[in-house]
Scaffold this active site. Sequence first.
Site, PDB file in Angstrom:
ATOM      1  CD  GLU A   1      -3.123  -0.985   2.123  1.00 45.47           C
ATOM      2  OE1 GLU A   1      -3.123  -0.001   2.886  1.00 45.47           O
ATOM      3  OE2 GLU A   1      -4.009  -1.864   2.157  1.00 45.47           O
TER       4      GLU A   1
ATOM      5  CD  GLU B   1      -4.045  -6.056   4.149  1.00 46.95           C
ATOM      6  OE1 GLU B   1      -4.948  -5.301   4.592  1.00 46.95           O
ATOM      7  OE2 GLU B   1      -2.843  -5.782   4.225  1.00 46.95           O
TER       8      GLU B   1
END
Length: 351
Positions: free
Chosen positions: A133, A244
């Site tokens: 991220e 995720e």
Amino acid sequence: MFPPKVLLLAPYIALVTAQQQAYLGFNSGATLADSTAKQQSDFEKEFKTAQALHGSPGTFNSVRLYTNVQAGTTDTPISAFQAAVDTNTTMLLGLWCSGSNTITNELNALQAAITKYGQKFADLVVGISVGSEDLYRISESGIKNNAGIGTGPDEIIAFIKDVRSAIANTELAGKPVGHVDSWSAWSNSSNTAVIEAVDFIGTDLYPYYEKDKVNTIENATVVFDYIYNKTLSAAGKKPVWITETGWPTSGPSFGQAVPSVNNAKTYWDQIGCTLFGRTNVWWYNLRDSNPANTEKFAITNDLSTTPQFNLTCPVDSGAPAPINTSAANIVVPSMVYGAISIFASLIYYLV
């Protein structure tokens, strides 16, 4: 908000083909909830619990790691490696890249692990994620949400090249190298060069956090389809792995999303069960280990093999049957399918 009458396709076009294994696992941070470093025994407890969860639709025998470095050290290999070898747990390795202009310590730890464990370590590695991220954190939304220090696409690409060079002529040579980021980062055209540089794309998908998209649990499937297909569209022919996803069991509401055990179960049934065994999934999460998160996602308390909610998938979901955790030896299912099953749904979302 969605634009009027957006055409949404169910996110099942990234399914694994015949004779490929779909990895099923959880994420695992380097520290415990009190920020102390996890030791080998901590990782072993996690991995053994994951493999023996009551009612589980298949065996969760894979783990996604965020770093190669043992917490509290400079470049010592993370003790999760030994735990994975001892429990036969496959690994999606991670290198932490944000806030640094070098990944030397990550690569030193990885090289030390290769030297120590050799082929038995390499056989458990399913891929290597260079960063997590990082691109989202430097985006407009990431900055607005105080997501932390990120790393730009040029730096990520340079780190990917460093990893490829480091694993060349080692037991990890040929392992897929990718990057994990949010769907919004992948669909941002400024990051196209990263897509071109990787072997796979890892995507973190949370309808819970999409507060501008009517993020009630009742609307979770619609939102998931939308953001997943945004990633698939940006990825082109590159494989997309779900690194995720999940719904919190407790914590504050976010937009119209409400954390609860019941909602976490609903999300598991409606989202997870349509993915398990069909594409690579690392669920978030077996147990909570990030004290910065006020939302708690753990599906089990104190690593009990009895989860907070029934993990058995609905019979019409097509998910694997529950594993028999009472057996003396748990057999890992192959989770292979003879053909790609494409299920498309046309949904018009009216603002």
